[in-house]
Scaffold this active site. Structure first.
Site, PDB file in Angstrom:
ATOM      1  N   LYS A   1      13.015  33.257  58.987  1.00 42.33           N
ATOM      2  CA  LYS A   1      14.339  33.382  59.618  1.00 42.33           C
ATOM      3  C   LYS A   1      14.925  34.755  59.314  1.00 42.33           C
ATOM      4  CE  LYS A   1      15.024  28.400  59.457  1.00 42.33           C
ATOM      5  NZ  LYS A   1      15.762  27.245  58.893  1.00 42.33           N
TER       6      LYS A   1
ATOM      7  N   ASP B   1      10.206  18.887  52.199  1.00 36.62           N
ATOM      8  CA  ASP B   1      11.407  19.233  52.959  1.00 36.62           C
ATOM      9  C   ASP B   1      12.507  18.216  52.737  1.00 36.62           C
ATOM     10  OD1 ASP B   1      12.694  21.024  54.704  1.00 36.62           O
ATOM     11  OD2 ASP B   1      12.473  19.584  56.339  1.00 36.62           O
TER      12      ASP B   1
ATOM     13  N   GLU C   1       4.006  20.748  55.742  1.00 33.13           N
ATOM     14  CA  GLU C   1       5.371  20.298  55.452  1.00 33.13           C
ATOM     15  C   GLU C   1       5.402  18.777  55.498  1.00 33.13           C
ATOM     16  OE1 GLU C   1       8.461  22.196  57.843  1.00 33.13           O
ATOM     17  OE2 GLU C   1       9.524  20.283  57.936  1.00 33.13           O
TER      18      GLU C   1
ATOM     19  N   ARG D   1      25.696  56.343  59.731  1.00 38.97           N
ATOM     20  CA  ARG D   1      25.880  54.926  60.059  1.00 38.97           C
ATOM     21  C   ARG D   1      24.541  54.182  60.048  1.00 38.97           C
ATOM     22  NH1 ARG D   1      27.857  51.427  58.575  1.00 38.97           N
ATOM     23  NH2 ARG D   1      29.619  52.825  58.299  1.00 38.97           N
TER      24      ARG D   1
ATOM     25  N   LYS E   1       3.645  21.704  60.670  1.00 38.87           N
ATOM     26  CA  LYS E   1       4.914  20.982  60.687  1.00 38.87           C
ATOM     27  C   LYS E   1       4.793  19.705  61.499  1.00 38.87           C
ATOM     28  CE  LYS E   1       7.568  25.195  60.032  1.00 38.87           C
ATOM     29  NZ  LYS E   1       8.783  25.945  60.380  1.00 38.87           N
TER      30      LYS E   1
END
Lengths: 292, 292, 292, 292, 292, 292
Positions: free
Chosen positions: C149, C232, C211, C114, C181
């Site tokens: 992510k 973006d 960004e 598994r 950012k």
């Protein structure tokens, strides 16, 4: 469905632990013993490269458990070591019997000796005490089982030693079965609500056990069909009554006051399981030595 | 014993995980993201000592799970952070809803943001998919359950997310229940011997499940009274027949071909549990953001 | 300096991970699955010492990644196991294809199954989705890339799977590149100050990306010569304008709204890199099984 | 694009490390020093509950780095300790200057003293030597940088100390930048193929550096536009020629033969970065003591 | 009892460290260097499966220590690597001498090179400096010893390197010997009470040392029979007087102001041991390279 | 030097362990008990947020050791818990006595209960048995001491418990003292060579002990001035002779056949130390409970 009721009394099967689970315990024990500087006596007094043969031998008779620990302790310091088992885990050794023969680097073997013996002696002690209980109830339908009163860090090994002794294992921790005790009952407002909450929360592969102190509590619990009821500190008479009332619809576990003297009488009441913390928290070490 | 048969269909109870089990996962995730040098962007561009307020908000509707992960990620970098839950684990959030408000050191919050969102989004995704399955079978006696097809390292969290979604948990690992599959049956020489060996080996708090592919195999298994029988890839007709044959003496688990489209029909056959690996291995992430 | 502009569009090179980095992840996954007692089903139902041969086979077509995980999972429980790769990481497998043949101790193989499949299926899922994106933009100068992510604990493996799928990797964490950012820009008081602070803080081997949400922001950023500008949620028209304005002096990365349907049009605007979190957070598992 | 060429020579920015990265190093050092039995001298000779005030003071002048280590070492043994910084990391301390005042449980403080001083002295030593190099090249466009010749286990801390000294950091490890050396060039069959393979393999946020030994090799490398060229053991004349040939299209790093005596002349050739392993592998400890 | 007084001046014996203690340090160093993505240069530029032969060679003459570190670093990445020692730990290498020959997978060898050299160079540096001190006092009865001023995380290795250099080891940590300093004396209210408390608390295998600053303090200490007295910053005359007063009833350790220039004169005063933190905190790295 | 000979018989001083060393053991024990899912009984049956008060009480009289373990176990699950000690480590508790009062979150307290009791009961058991030995030899000059026959993973705690019982500690591991046994003597070719090698290898803060089986061996050892001689399985008469021959020049340790019945007679022979593995490997658990 006519199959015989009792799910536990069949043949004994010794399920082993993979090295992957044993090795970290052994290596932690070696690290604890070697400290920062290693074995300074062996380094000073034993020439490098010398090989040594020796035997693990039981000084007293007992049931053996933990030879993998001894093997892995030596292998951790000498991967080329040879280790040959003569009397395996789960078998009985008479006094003086050779359990295993080993051939290894002398420094490695002397450095690993104490860790190997500490684990082997402790686990064999648990197995030996368990075997005594198992023998005492032989012929009854009851099985002897352990508790969570294990040595911190050694639970899986001690549970394994209980199996080597012919016992079965109680739950492994707080997470693999529900065991409702007095404080939980009090927090829920009674036995019924506690069992209802437990059933609502538990997955379908989790068993639910409840501890009761009286026959009246047993009567309260039975309609909610727990998997197991623990009868704590019941008299022999009450144990017999409990067996009658439970009508084999739940497993019954007797606990409290379990000694080698009392266990057979308890077993003969018809309970399914008898649990004792002493198997793991009070088993004397089996005296095993390493003979060069 | 007249209590209603089904042990699983009662009220939902959400059993949480203690911080002690969640925190190591969160800290490992932070260590993975911070690497050796830490958050060099925040260190360069955000002055030391600045505080920042923000909100975790759902971009899509869903069932929430994992707010503790977000809280602990931020607390690991700023123990003085405040974290106020608005929509708790196990509750449904509409699109745009604020799940939690946070006030913390700006560098800490920006550094923890991605780890917090990765865990919160993933677990809420599992909970949301589970909730969809649970809703699809509402009113039937069946419950939805997960498998061991979980993300390595996140099993406890994903199992918890399944509970947040209204599902129940299958076994947690190879060690807390016996599940006999085709290879085990083959190794034992048949269903009967396999179940006999399992019963001999298992402790009294371990449930035994066996997977069968046909009604004939079910008939073979029933006399040995396993706790659960998994009916793998049965047709709806065969599921119905299985329910009749099992006469509520064992729990029946349906597996295979379980989708949001098929699950209600499966549930209506009368099986007790329906399992799906998709709950954990294929749940899309719930889109959650951190808004300053 | 007349060398062709684009640094990324040359031949694909699959850089592997050393076992030293993969093995701890595999062993942690095994420990999670084995729990305290190990595989009690295999221990009960499979005799010790039996060998078993089996094949990892793809149930659906896909790009393979993660065979080392399968190999190491089995080797962790049986160091003598043989594992022969038939279709390697980075290659495409048709449905039904055998990926690897294995021969090992039966208990070890069934216990590792598994974990092996969970990792192999997940990573092959990431590779398969990445390959679909890479194929969709074939012939353009753009490359597909991942984000942060990723699954907590599996970042290095998932980034590797992206490479197996023909993608390139974005930064590995908060520490190996600067990515400015909106919150960082706000904290610094503008794009210019943010880039100046970043350049002052960064070592000479650290790339700086910023960004931007608008063409005006791009114009603000270009004079400070970041290495990469992330555009973006730009429209296709704005992406084309951005390519013109950047005059190949910086790399341009498009992000936001990237799907298999939209990605080719985005690539044809002339951007260098297209990033998508879905590669790692939403890739469906590739269905792979172990056939005895 | 008219922005000034040099990306590195602007204002100095000291990017700190989060406690989350420093604390494990400090705790490991304490564990190493406390061993199994803890501080038996303090336990024997210092009464429980006594508080103690003390000052960390520089015995020699130097640049300070590592006060967080001292603070965390004491806090690990006494969470209620107070620690007040007087001269911060990145600042210069004259001989005799008090760096920090501490008030804590006496046993805790005496037990943590050596670990605190070992880290603080070592890191301040690195910072002090770096500051000497940085001062030597002040007014030039060059920056001083470290290498991977760091103390095993302390890389992040020593890189941080280099920043405290006014230097910039080279790559943190084998994974965050590509640095092609002679063996790699040989394995690829030349500088061109090596750079082509590197570009094909590298993500868009990874910089590529190549080490060259001659101007001819520099000429070979330039058409492939590496981000940085390391000029190893070049004469001052060759460094000057390299600067001319590179035409500010790549960053140039001088390495080899860098001492406090030679570094200014090297800087004045116009190279961008000068690297020295001595910053971390040969910095003498800054003598700092704890005065009661 | 007529056995010769001095317990330390006999033959030199080099007690090695078991791999079990060295390997974790080496693997941690590799993990620190490999980061998340591994050696991306080798992966990009060195074909898989290529073998490579190389030699560890001393660039400067010195005493060697740490070859096990080099061997284990390479073995961690290529278990099939061959490593043949030519000049062993504890031996002297002339400039240019080959210390060991290695043959291994090229990627593995290049990836392990820096970790191997960082440890080997550092430990050989400690050994070389220690050997210089040991040589300076040759013919006297004194021995050179280290302190706890070691590199955090490397104490056992650096103490081993001191032994390779011909020195002896001071205590390994706070737990294996009692060393009473001024703060302890103050806390106890004097030398006598401090020694009494120490003797009452210490086990029978723990030595007790006390640091004194004056002959008067020595006189105070002697009646309480500590095992060792550290004479801190004594003049040569006072050292001679101390030797006379101690009458060989305790071991005398000189500390403070110990340099290669002063050490022989100190030794000739008749003290038993001379300690210097510089052995570990200020030893320059021995320049060792890996030649293909 | 007229100070009284015996270094060990003075006032008893209880040297504690810092939380930093105890906490990891406690947390590992909690992790072992909580498993993957945590305490599912408490989660199901105890409402969140409920507080609970309880008392740790001795069911049998005994010497207490390990209250820090109980405190830290509860604090690990509820950092706000209050824990007030009533009878401290090293003190005697009559049956029924309250050792500590605790107030904490009910779930946390019930989840931590078993780990707290397992450690507290075990350590108090060791302390109680040690105290019985210490009391048996009161008034003699001998002290009781432990061995390395401790529980793997718990050595530091059990050694501490021995101190709580009024015993002193033998060496902590293989690295902090030299103990030469028969195999080492054989490997060196005799007692004299073994002691010479040990003295040459040992640092000046390491004590050297040698185990002898006969008075003749003692005579062989004395000229080499070991710090301690272990007299293994000597008759009382031989112990007395040994004391005479050793003339207080070395410490004498009696081992073998040490029981509560024999220990006083052994002590009255004049030996300095009496060691017994039973203190740690065979001490029965002290029965302590948690009363709500």
């Amino acid at each position: 469905m006519t199959q015989p009721h009792h799910p536990l009394a069949n043949a004994r099967l010794l399920t082993p632990l993979p090295d992957l689970l044993v090795d970290p315990v052994v290596r932690a024990a070696l690290a604890e013993d070697l400290g920062r500087a290693g074995d300074i006596t062996a380094a000073a007094c034993v020439p490098a490269g010398v090989r040594m043969a020796a035997r693990f031998a039981a000084r007293h008779p007992g049931r053996i458990a933990g030879l993998d620990c001894a093997r892995l302790a030596i292998a951790a310091l000498d991967p080329t070591a040879r280790f040959e088992v003569k009397i395996a885990d789960g078998e009985d050794a008479p006094a003086g019997a050779v359990l295993a023969e080993v051939e290894a680097d002398a420094r490695a073997l002397l450095s690993a000796e104490r860790v190997a013996l500490n684990l082997l002696g402790r686990l064999s002690g648990v197995a030996t005490l368990t075997a005594a209980f198992a023998q005492a109830i032989e012929g009854t339908a009851a099985r002897i089982t352990c508790t969570r009163k294990t040595t911190p860090g050694l639970r899986a090994l001690e549970k394994y030693a209980v199996r080597c002794g012919g016992g079965i294992n109680h739950r492994y921790g707080l997470d693999d079965a529900i065991l409702i005790k007095d404080n939980h009952i009090a927090a829920c407002g009674g036995i019924g609500p506690a069992l209802q909450r437990a059933k609502a929360a538990a997955g379908h592969l989790v068993k639910i056990e409840i501890e009761v102190d009286t026959l009246a509590q047993l009567d309260e619990a039975l309609p909610f069909a727990p998997d197991v009821v623990m009868l704590d500190n019941f008299s022999l008479d009450d144990l017999r009554l409990a067996v009658i009332r439970a009508k084999r619809q739940v497993l019954l576990e007797a606990s409290g006051g379990v000694t080698l003297e009392t266990v057979r009488a308890i077993a003969e009441t018809g309970v399914d399981v008898i649990s004792s913390g002493a198997l793991t928290h009070s088993a004397p070490v089996l005296d095993i030595g390493l003979d060069a």
